[in-house]
Design a protein around this motif. Structure first.
Motif, PDB file in Angstrom:
ATOM      1  N   THR A 133      -0.830  -6.606   0.992  1.00  0.00           N
ATOM      2  CA  THR A 133      -0.499  -6.302   2.222  1.00  0.00           C
ATOM      3  C   THR A 133      -0.269  -4.721   2.493  1.00  0.00           C
ATOM      4  OG1 THR A 133       0.776  -8.485   2.411  1.00  0.00           O
ATOM      5  CG2 THR A 133       1.037  -6.717   4.332  1.00  0.00           C
ATOM      6  N   GLY A 134       0.314  -4.143   1.548  1.00  0.00           N
ATOM      7  CA  GLY A 134       0.412  -2.705   1.676  1.00  0.00           C
ATOM      8  C   GLY A 134      -1.033  -1.827   1.709  1.00  0.00           C
ATOM      9  N   GLY A 135      -1.932  -2.578   1.147  1.00  0.00           N
ATOM     10  CA  GLY A 135      -3.345  -1.994   0.901  1.00  0.00           C
ATOM     11  C   GLY A 135      -4.025  -2.515   2.405  1.00  0.00           C
ATOM     12  N   TYR A 136      -3.861  -3.572   2.975  1.00  0.00           N
ATOM     13  CA  TYR A 136      -4.357  -3.747   4.230  1.00  0.00           C
ATOM     14  C   TYR A 136      -3.849  -2.947   5.277  1.00  0.00           C
ATOM     15  CZ  TYR A 136      -6.090  -8.263   2.406  1.00  0.00           C
ATOM     16  OH  TYR A 136      -6.774  -9.287   1.493  1.00  0.00           O
ATOM     17  N   ILE A 137      -2.486  -2.470   5.210  1.00  0.00           N
ATOM     18  CA  ILE A 137      -1.867  -1.908   6.155  1.00  0.00           C
ATOM     19  C   ILE A 137      -2.545  -0.449   6.257  1.00  0.00           C
ATOM     20  CG2 ILE A 137       0.216  -0.384   6.728  1.00  0.00           C
ATOM     21  CD1 ILE A 137       1.724  -2.963   6.024  1.00  0.00           C
ATOM     22  N   GLN A 138      -2.678   0.048   4.783  1.00  0.00           N
ATOM     23  CA  GLN A 138      -3.556   1.539   4.642  1.00  0.00           C
ATOM     24  C   GLN A 138      -4.872   1.357   5.160  1.00  0.00           C
ATOM     25  OE1 GLN A 138      -3.178   2.304   0.430  1.00  0.00           O
ATOM     26  NE2 GLN A 138      -1.761   3.944   0.867  1.00  0.00           N
ATOM     27  N   GLY A 139      -5.645   0.459   4.952  1.00  0.00           N
ATOM     28  CA  GLY A 139      -6.810   0.047   5.642  1.00  0.00           C
ATOM     29  C   GLY A 139      -6.851   0.251   7.090  1.00  0.00           C
ATOM     30  N   VAL A 140      -5.907  -0.409   7.885  1.00  0.00           N
ATOM     31  CA  VAL A 140      -5.883  -0.311   9.167  1.00  0.00           C
ATOM     32  C   VAL A 140      -5.634   1.272   9.705  1.00  0.00           C
ATOM     33  CG1 VAL A 140      -4.537  -1.007  11.149  1.00  0.00           C
ATOM     34  CG2 VAL A 140      -5.184  -2.621   9.537  1.00  0.00           C
ATOM     35  N   TRP A 141      -4.611   1.695   9.016  1.00  0.00           N
ATOM     36  CA  TRP A 141      -4.081   3.287   9.192  1.00  0.00           C
ATOM     37  C   TRP A 141      -5.505   4.037   8.884  1.00  0.00           C
ATOM     38  CZ3 TRP A 141      -3.481   6.640   5.095  1.00  0.00           C
ATOM     39  CH2 TRP A 141      -3.147   8.124   5.557  1.00  0.00           C
TER      40      TRP A 141
END
Lengths: 377, 371
Positions: A137-145
């Motif tokens: 999930t952290g990786g996905y949040i980084q992707g969105v950011w």
């Protein structure tokens, strides 16, 4: 009658007897055909590592165009289902009640910092209890950011400057669907269960009922007995295997990039190992109770945890890695994951098949020897 | 008074029946402890020593520094340095390397010119989870590198920065997630197997009919038959808890009482399901098979290894019937999140309902399933 003909007659007689027994007792047919379908459906849908629509609390202390565009970026991502909050306290409450998996916190000076000195902080709290899910999930949040940053810069006519840009190419599974590797692994786990269960329970029953002794006083040889016992169950098991492969391809849309004959050959080898394991358990165990319990202990949990089907073997401590070499499913999982997703990769198929062949010889050889001792006793 | 004496006598007899046999005693203690130790170490999603190959066509200072940073990280292990494109495919195909880092000949030139250097990575996606995690580790190293580079070369800072802080499991150790789960897993297996055979064994031996004609009422039989399973489960569970806390050093932050209330309700429901299976079975074989057919889905659909939230809606609803799903939330809540009774109420009552329903059904089946 010459010896070869006699041998053939004994063998066909034995196989016929076993087949009739299977046909008249539907429990083994149920184990071979209904169990793989039910288990594969249940697990195929039940076991997934792909997070989607993760509930996320978004705390926006001062709503404006900038915060709205960031919230929009999360809303448009397929991975998140954002819920808006105006204060951190409310978000914390939802977080404690496990209603949201994480909190994204934009303070009231977010826009000022964004437009002024830069480095506007976006605070993110995620529930780390499930470490794997938290990392993904952290990786996905980084992707969105990152996507939002690029959008934001473009909107102001700037070219964002990133010194090193990572360009990942994910081979064999470009969409990173966890089903694609979990379903082939599940086939290995389910077939371990079924192969061992078919022979262990059924043969142990024959010992218990005393019908095995009746067989032993006939002129049949040990080899013929073992082959005669295994042949019908082997066919049953391969039928169940075929059903599982059909479901993997059409129900779960897993690609099969290797050749069908390689799949058949390695699966036949594995089926013999699983049946051999069951046969050995049933010969060693004195009764159905012990046979059943031993089958549970040595098949399901080891195949689930130690086969590399879900937890990767390379990350385990060295001594545990040695133990995994004793688990037949480990080799079959490696073969299946490559066959389905990558193709006929010979070094992987040959190495793992060789290990399976060794295990087959050991299991069947030990089972045969124990049979022999029984006759003497 | 008599009721109590009768129940105790039956419970004692049940315990003796299980513990008298050396083999069964061993099966209760040996495998669970061995499995706890093996699985506790084996079941981890964390990656270390990811096999990495490097194809660096650039060979100048910045690219060498980047490669050194990646190869020096505990997560990666440099297995091969290659010099040709054609070497990539065999390394990945044969699983000798999980990823190949490729830096083109113009990497440093672009970087110095003020543009972007491209770091291409080829990742084996056969295990998509591993691929995503490995990519995450690599991304973190490159982000660090970028910040350092920007600082040294006076580039502007990004307008917004992201700070992710995981709570409850600050270093994201998957062992902290899995080991409390194993407490539930092994307790469930032992309790179900013990109780799953208790009635079936007596039916097969014909002693169950004798039990039914004694002055014992069905409720008393039910309680007497439940006590050994609960007792063994409590002892076994406590043993595993001790190993989890002192051997695996998983922090126990919440209320131990809340944990034991959960364990007790969980055992009640597991015993209820075990007795229900056992009273349905005519032979021990059916008992074992039934226990097995319950255990396998109960483990897979509990959230032990893969999150329930990822399952399709229908399967998620199916998990409401699974006592293990509630107990896992309690275990992890108490261990890591420091929960107490209040926050766990929603986990207690469904297990209580499952326990009451299955025990009642088992008691009814005692009398109404006669062969």
């Amino acid at each position: 009658m010459n010896p070869a003909a006699a041998r053939r007659m004994r063998l066909t007689g034995m196989i016929r007897k076993e087949s009739l027994q299977i046909l008249r007792d539907p429990s083994s047919i149920a184990i071979a055909f209904i169990m793989p379908v039910v288990l594969l459906l249940l697990f195929g849908y039940g076991v997934s590592l792909d997070a989607r629509k993760v509930p996320l609390a978004m705390v926006v202390e001062q709503p404006d165009a900038n915060s709205a565009s960031l919230v929009g970026a999360f809303r448009h991502s397929e991975y998140f289902a954002p819920r808006l909050f105006t204060s951190l306290q409310e978000a914390r409450q939802a977080f404690d009640l496990r209603e949201v998996f994480g909190i994204v916190w934009l303070r009231n000076n977010f826009s000022n910092r964004l437009l002024g000195q830069g480095d506007a902080p976006i605070g993110v709290i995620i529930n780390g209890v499930d470490a794997n899910q938290a990392r993904i999930t952290g990786g996905y949040i980084q992707g969105v950011w990152q996507a939002w940053l690029a959008d934001y810069a473009r909107g102001r006519g700037l070219t964002p400057r990133v010194p090193v840009v990572l360009e990942p190419r994910i081979w064999f599974n470009a969409a990173v669907r966890s089903h694609n590797f979990l379903v082939p692994g599940l086939i290995a786990v389910i077939m371990t269960l079924i192969g061992a269960m078919l022979t262990s329970m059924v043969v142990a029953r024959e010992w218990e009922r005393g019908t095995m002794e009746a067989l032993m006083v006939t002129p049949i040889r040990i080899d013929e007995l073992v082959i005669g016992k295994l042949a019908p169950y082997f066919l049953l098991g391969m039928g169940g295997m075929l059903l599982s492969v059909v479901m993997a391809l059409w129900q779960f849309d897993v690609p099969l990039r290797g050749s069908f004959w390689a799949l058949t050959a390695t699966s036949a080898l594995f089926m013999l190992v699983a049946l051999g394991m069951g046969l050995l358990i049933s010969v060693v165990a004195k009764n159905q109770f012990v046979a059943g319990q031993v089958s549970i202990i040595v098949t399901f949990l080891p195949a689930f945890i130690l086969s590399g089907f879900i937890f990767s073997i390379g990350s385990m401590p060295e001594p545990i890695q040695w133990i995994t070499h004793l688990i037949p499913a480990r080799y079959y999982v490696a073969i299946l994951q490559s066959l389905f997703l990558a193709g006929d990769i010979w070094p992987i198929m040959l190495g793992n098949s060789a290990a399976l062949a060794v295990m087959m010889v050991v299991f069947l050889g030990l089972a045969r020897r124990r049979f022999h001792k029984r006759l003497d006793a | 008074m008599n009721t109590l004496r009768r129940i105790l006598a039956l419970a004692l007899k049940e315990l003796l029946a299980i513990l008298r046999d050396k083999k069964s005693r061993f099966v209760l203690i040996g495998p669970p402890i061995a499995q706890l130790l093996i699985f506790g170490y084996a079941a981890t999603f964390d990656l270390n020593d990811i096999p990495l190959a490097v194809y660096n066509e650039d060979r100048s200072a910045p690219s060498r520094e980047l490669v050194a940073r990646i190869a020096g990280s505990p997560h990666f292990h440099l297995v091969s340095i290659i010099g040709r494109d054609s070497q990539i495919a065999p390394l990945i195909d044969n699983r000798e390397a999980l990823m190949v880092l490729h830096l083109g000949p113009r990497f440093s030139a672009n970087l110095h010119r003020g543009g972007s250097g491209h770091a291409q990575v080829i990742i084996d996606g056969r295990n998509s989870n591993t691929a995503l995690l490995a990519l995450g580790y690599l991304r973190a190293i490159i982000t660090d590198f970028n910040i350092g580079w920007a600082r040294e070369h006076g580039a502007q800072r990004p307008p917004a920065t992201l700070k992710i802080r995981p709570w409850y499991n600050e270093n994201l150790l998957s062992r902290w997630f899995i080991v409390p789960g194993i407490v539930g897993l092994l307790t469930l297996v032992v309790t179900t197997v013990v109780t799953g055979l208790s009635v079936a064994r007596e039916r097969e031996a014909g002693t169950f009919d004798q039990l039914l004609v004694t002055p014992l009422r069905p409720v008393e039989i039910l309680i007497g038959k439940s006590i050994p399973g609960i007792l063994i489960g409590l002892i076994e569970g406590s043993l595993i808890l001790i190993v989890a806390v002192y051997w695996f050093e998983v922090p126990l932050r919440g209320s131990l009482g809340a944990l034991y209330l959960g364990l007790f309700l969980f055992l009640l429901s597991a015993v209820g399901i075990g007795l229900m299976i056992s009273s349905l079975a005519v032979t021990q074989q059916q008992g074992i098979l039934g226990a097995f057919l319950f255990l396998v889905p109960a483990v897979i659909l509990s959230g032990f290894a893969t999150p329930i939230a990822n399952m399709p809606e229908v399967v998620q609803q199916l998990t409401w019937l699974n006592p293990m799903r509630y107990f896992l939330v309690i275990l992890r809540g108490v261990f890591l999140e420091g929960d107490s009774y209040g926050l766990l109420l929603d986990q207690y009552w469904p297990m209580a309902i499952i326990a009451v329903a299955t025990l009642a059904l088992a008691g009814w089946l005692f009398r109404h399933r006669m062969n």
